[in-house]
Design an enzyme around this catalytic site. Structure first.
Site, PDB file in Angstrom:
ATOM      1  N   LYS A  13       0.829  -1.213   0.000  1.00 55.22           N
ATOM      2  CA  LYS A  13       0.000   0.000   0.000  1.00 55.22           C
ATOM      3  C   LYS A  13       0.862   1.261   0.000  1.00 55.22           C
ATOM      4  O   LYS A  13       0.604   2.202  -0.760  1.00 55.22           O
ATOM      5  CB  LYS A  13      -0.936  -0.014   1.212  1.00 55.22           C
ATOM      6  N   VAL A  63     -12.842   9.135   3.549  1.00 56.82           N
ATOM      7  CA  VAL A  63     -13.164   8.046   2.619  1.00 56.82           C
ATOM      8  C   VAL A  63     -13.160   6.691   3.334  1.00 56.82           C
ATOM      9  O   VAL A  63     -13.927   5.783   2.990  1.00 56.82           O
ATOM     10  CB  VAL A  63     -12.136   8.039   1.444  1.00 56.82           C
ATOM     11  N   ALA A  64     -12.305   6.550   4.345  1.00 57.87           N
ATOM     12  CA  ALA A  64     -12.157   5.248   5.032  1.00 57.87           C
ATOM     13  C   ALA A  64     -13.461   4.828   5.698  1.00 57.87           C
ATOM     14  O   ALA A  64     -14.213   5.662   6.185  1.00 57.87           O
ATOM     15  CB  ALA A  64     -11.062   5.352   6.096  1.00 57.87           C
ATOM     16  N   LYS A 103     -23.220   3.059   7.174  1.00 54.81           N
ATOM     17  CA  LYS A 103     -23.098   4.199   6.271  1.00 54.81           C
ATOM     18  C   LYS A 103     -24.245   5.192   6.501  1.00 54.81           C
ATOM     19  O   LYS A 103     -24.061   6.398   6.373  1.00 54.81           O
ATOM     20  CB  LYS A 103     -23.080   3.745   4.801  1.00 54.81           C
ATOM     21  N   GLY A 162     -23.108   5.808  -5.927  1.00 55.03           N
ATOM     22  CA  GLY A 162     -23.585   4.519  -6.423  1.00 55.03           C
ATOM     23  C   GLY A 162     -22.441   3.515  -6.442  1.00 55.03           C
ATOM     24  O   GLY A 162     -21.297   3.842  -6.078  1.00 55.03           O
ATOM     25  N   LEU A 163     -22.743   2.301  -6.873  1.00 58.94           N
ATOM     26  CA  LEU A 163     -21.715   1.260  -6.990  1.00 58.94           C
ATOM     27  C   LEU A 163     -20.638   1.760  -7.962  1.00 58.94           C
ATOM     28  O   LEU A 163     -20.950   2.202  -9.063  1.00 58.94           O
ATOM     29  CB  LEU A 163     -22.362  -0.017  -7.533  1.00 58.94           C
TER      30      LEU A 163
HETATM   31  N1  LIG Z   1     -16.734   1.060  -4.033  1.00 58.34           N
HETATM   32  C1  LIG Z   1     -18.006   1.428  -4.037  1.00 58.34           C
HETATM   33  O1  LIG Z   1     -18.815   0.961  -4.845  1.00 58.34           O
HETATM   34  C2  LIG Z   1     -18.493   2.469  -3.073  1.00 58.34           C
HETATM   35  C3  LIG Z   1     -19.776   3.009  -3.268  1.00 58.34           C
HETATM   36  C4  LIG Z   1     -20.250   3.977  -2.394  1.00 58.34           C
HETATM   37  C5  LIG Z   1     -19.454   4.405  -1.350  1.00 58.34           C
HETATM   38  N2  LIG Z   1     -18.216   3.862  -1.160  1.00 58.34           N
HETATM   39  C6  LIG Z   1     -17.422   4.330  -0.022  1.00 58.34           C
HETATM   40  O2  LIG Z   1     -16.121   4.642  -0.451  1.00 58.34           O
HETATM   41  C7  LIG Z   1     -15.214   4.424   0.607  1.00 58.34           C
HETATM   42  C8  LIG Z   1     -14.055   3.580   0.127  1.00 58.34           C
HETATM   43  O3  LIG Z   1     -14.545   2.342  -0.331  1.00 58.34           O
HETATM   44  P1  LIG Z   1     -13.724   1.442  -1.358  1.00 58.34           P
HETATM   45  O4  LIG Z   1     -14.691   0.842  -2.298  1.00 58.34           O
HETATM   46  O5  LIG Z   1     -12.588   2.220  -1.870  1.00 58.34           O
HETATM   47  O6  LIG Z   1     -13.260   0.265  -0.402  1.00 58.34           O
HETATM   48  P2  LIG Z   1     -11.828  -0.312  -0.032  1.00 58.34           P
HETATM   49  O7  LIG Z   1     -10.938  -0.378  -1.203  1.00 58.34           O
HETATM   50  O8  LIG Z   1     -12.106  -1.568   0.714  1.00 58.34           O
HETATM   51  O9  LIG Z   1     -11.267   0.777   0.965  1.00 58.34           O
HETATM   52  C9  LIG Z   1     -11.684   0.824   2.283  1.00 58.34           C
HETATM   53  C10 LIG Z   1     -10.785   1.820   2.983  1.00 58.34           C
HETATM   54  O10 LIG Z   1     -11.199   1.930   4.348  1.00 58.34           O
HETATM   55  C11 LIG Z   1     -10.066   1.812   5.153  1.00 58.34           C
HETATM   56  N3  LIG Z   1     -10.393   1.179   6.428  1.00 58.34           N
HETATM   57  C12 LIG Z   1     -11.052   0.035   6.653  1.00 58.34           C
HETATM   58  N4  LIG Z   1     -11.156  -0.193   7.978  1.00 58.34           N
HETATM   59  C13 LIG Z   1     -10.524   0.844   8.583  1.00 58.34           C
HETATM   60  C14 LIG Z   1     -10.269   1.181   9.922  1.00 58.34           C
HETATM   61  N5  LIG Z   1     -10.651   0.407  10.937  1.00 58.34           N
HETATM   62  N6  LIG Z   1      -9.589   2.326  10.170  1.00 58.34           N
HETATM   63  C15 LIG Z   1      -9.147   3.117   9.172  1.00 58.34           C
HETATM   64  N7  LIG Z   1      -9.354   2.854   7.884  1.00 58.34           N
HETATM   65  C16 LIG Z   1     -10.042   1.722   7.593  1.00 58.34           C
HETATM   66  C17 LIG Z   1      -9.056   0.968   4.397  1.00 58.34           C
HETATM   67  O11 LIG Z   1      -7.775   1.349   4.874  1.00 58.34           O
HETATM   68  P3  LIG Z   1      -6.440   0.459   4.725  1.00 58.34           P
HETATM   69  O12 LIG Z   1      -5.992   0.647   3.312  1.00 58.34           O
HETATM   70  O13 LIG Z   1      -5.508   1.031   5.707  1.00 58.34           O
HETATM   71  O14 LIG Z   1      -6.823  -0.964   5.007  1.00 58.34           O
HETATM   72  C18 LIG Z   1      -9.327   1.410   2.966  1.00 58.34           C
HETATM   73  O15 LIG Z   1      -8.576   2.536   2.653  1.00 58.34           O
HETATM   74  C19 LIG Z   1     -16.015   3.819   1.747  1.00 58.34           C
HETATM   75  O16 LIG Z   1     -16.379   4.826   2.641  1.00 58.34           O
HETATM   76  C20 LIG Z   1     -17.237   3.267   1.048  1.00 58.34           C
HETATM   77  O17 LIG Z   1     -18.346   3.221   1.899  1.00 58.34           O
HETATM   78  C21 LIG Z   1     -17.716   2.904  -1.997  1.00 58.34           C
END
Ligand SMILES: NC(=O)c1ccc[n+]([C@@H]2O[C@H](COP(=O)([O-])OP(=O)(O)OC[C@H]3O[C@@H](n4cnc5c(N)ncnc54)[C@H](OP(=O)(O)O)[C@@H]3O)[C@@H](O)[C@H]2O)c1
Length: 345
Positions: free
Chosen positions: A45, A85-86, A176, A202-203
């Site tokens: 990372k 974002v996390a 969320k 969205g997704l």
């Molecule tokens: N992908 C989608 O379709 C989508 C849609 C709507 C909203 N979102 C939102 O977008 C954001 C990112 O999602 P993503 O799809 O990019 O998922 P992802 O790749 O799984 O990323 C999740 C992130 O959250 C961090 N994280 C998880 N647990 C944590 C903790 N205990 N403390 C601090 N950081 C933590 C991870 O950090 P590490 O790298 O350090 O593990 C990673 O950076 C989220 O808030 C999600 O709800 C995503």
């Protein structure tokens, strides 16, 4: 670059799917970035983020975990904008219960917002929310009724259940929903100078900087490759939202950056470029990828999509550059490049 070159911003979860693409785009646009991740010893990372163009001089990494939310303070200090974002999630490695994940997400938002308020440089907090928090359903004896389209006034009822199981997705949905409400609550206090923007996305599909296919991209092409585990995520979205609102990763990053380029902005803004049904997605795949045989169980039901109203952000001047075709094609290409979708010509 110009004026933006001096602006410092913070991205929590900078090494995730959305986070890494956002960090890259911010650096490309001349911003200085403080990015957080949970483990600074994670060579993959850290290596990815450090290899981004401009990272040498404009990127500083911080270690912070949502379950110790005070740790974000140092990353936030001195920044003008903070992207939260996390999000804590249930994975095979998580030891937390559903309740702990939900509480962690809420207290993480609260603590990050408080750090923003305490740091005089911070103008605005942008929370990456999920459209899963904006369901237009009402529940009547366990039956889901769609009262309207998906729009900014919709909040997913906390007693919602799904016929598709997926406890981790229900935990995610509730976390969320409550975390986004917590973030927006700061806008209700007239004495609070911090502006909060939430972006229920969205997704997300398209390409990735990561070396694996992100879960949401896997869900996007689940019907094409007939993966019933990830397809359930698609079914759950359609059940709760009446369609599957989707958005391209590039547009997601652009919506986030759009929100810091406005002189003033606060409130909730839905981010989705299209809202097809599962059947419309599968029909697109059947017509455009005839080499894959999509069996009937992955075709979804014939029904009218509940639309997702994205006009609030568009009226502010945001233009989506990627439509359903681009989102689906780029997701399939990402899957092919990383070996998750086999080329079957
Ligand atoms: N992908 C989608 O379709 C989508 C849609 C709507 C909203 N979102 C939102 O977008 C954001 C990112 O999602 P993503 O799809 O990019 O998922 P992802 O790749 O799984 O990323 C999740 C992130 O959250 C961090 N994280 C998880 N647990 C944590 C903790 N205990 N403390 C601090 N950081 C933590 C991870 O950090 P590490 O790298 O350090 O593990 C990673 O950076 C989220 O808030 C999600 O709800 C995503």
């Amino acid at each position: 670059m110009g004026k933006q070159a001096t602006k410092k911003v913070c991205v929590t979860g900078g090494a995730g799917y959305l986070g890494s693409s956002l960090v890259k785009k911010l650096l490309d646009n001349g911003y200085s970035v403080h990015a957080t991740l949970r483990n600074l010893e994670d060579k993959t990372k850290v290596g990815l983020l450090k290899s981004l163009p401009g990272a040498d001089s404009k990127l500083v990494l911080f270690q912070a975990d949502i379950y110790n939310p005070d740790e974000f303070k140092h990353a936030i200090e001195g920044c003008e904008f903070v992207f939260h974002v996390a999000t804590p999630q249930q994975t095979s490695a998580t030891t937390q219960t559903s309740q702990e994940i939900i509480e962690g997400a809420i207290s993480g938002v609260r603590s990050i917002a408080e750090s923003c308020i305490q740091s005089p440089s911070v103008k605005r907090l942008i929370y990456t929310a999920s459209v899963m928090a904006a369901s237009p359903v009402t529940t009547d004896c366990g039956k889901l009724n769609f009262e309207s389209n998906v729009n900014e006034s919709c909040w997913t009822p906390l007693d919602i259940t799904s016929s598709h199981g997926l406890e981790y997705m229900m935990t995610y949905t509730i976390s969320k929903t409550l975390a986004e409400k917590e973030a927006l609550r700061y806008n209700d206090n007239p004495n609070c100078k911090l502006e909060v923007v939430s972006l229920p996305c969205g997704l997300v599909g398209g390409e990735t900087l990561l070396s694996h296919v992100p879960l949401s991209v896997q869900v996007m092409f689940s019907s094409l490759i007939g993966n019933s585990a990830t397809f359930k995520g698609f079914q759950l979205m359609e059940e709760i939202l009446g369609s599957v609102p989707i958005i391209h990763i590039e547009d997601v990053c652009d919506t986030h950056i759009f929100c810091i380029e406005k002189p003033s902005m606060r409130g909730r803004f839905i981010c989705a470029a299209a809202s097809p049904t599962i059947r419309e997605v599968a029909t697109y795949f059947r017509q455009n990828y005839p080499q894959y045989e999509i069996s009937e169980e992955f075709m979804g039901e014939e029904k009218k999509a509940i639309s997702c109203d994205n006009s609030k952000l568009v009226k502010m001047g945001f233009e989506y550059k990627y439509n359903m075709k681009n989102i689906l094609d780029d997701s399939v290409n990402c899957g092919r490049r990383l070996g998750a979708v086999f080329i079957n010509e």
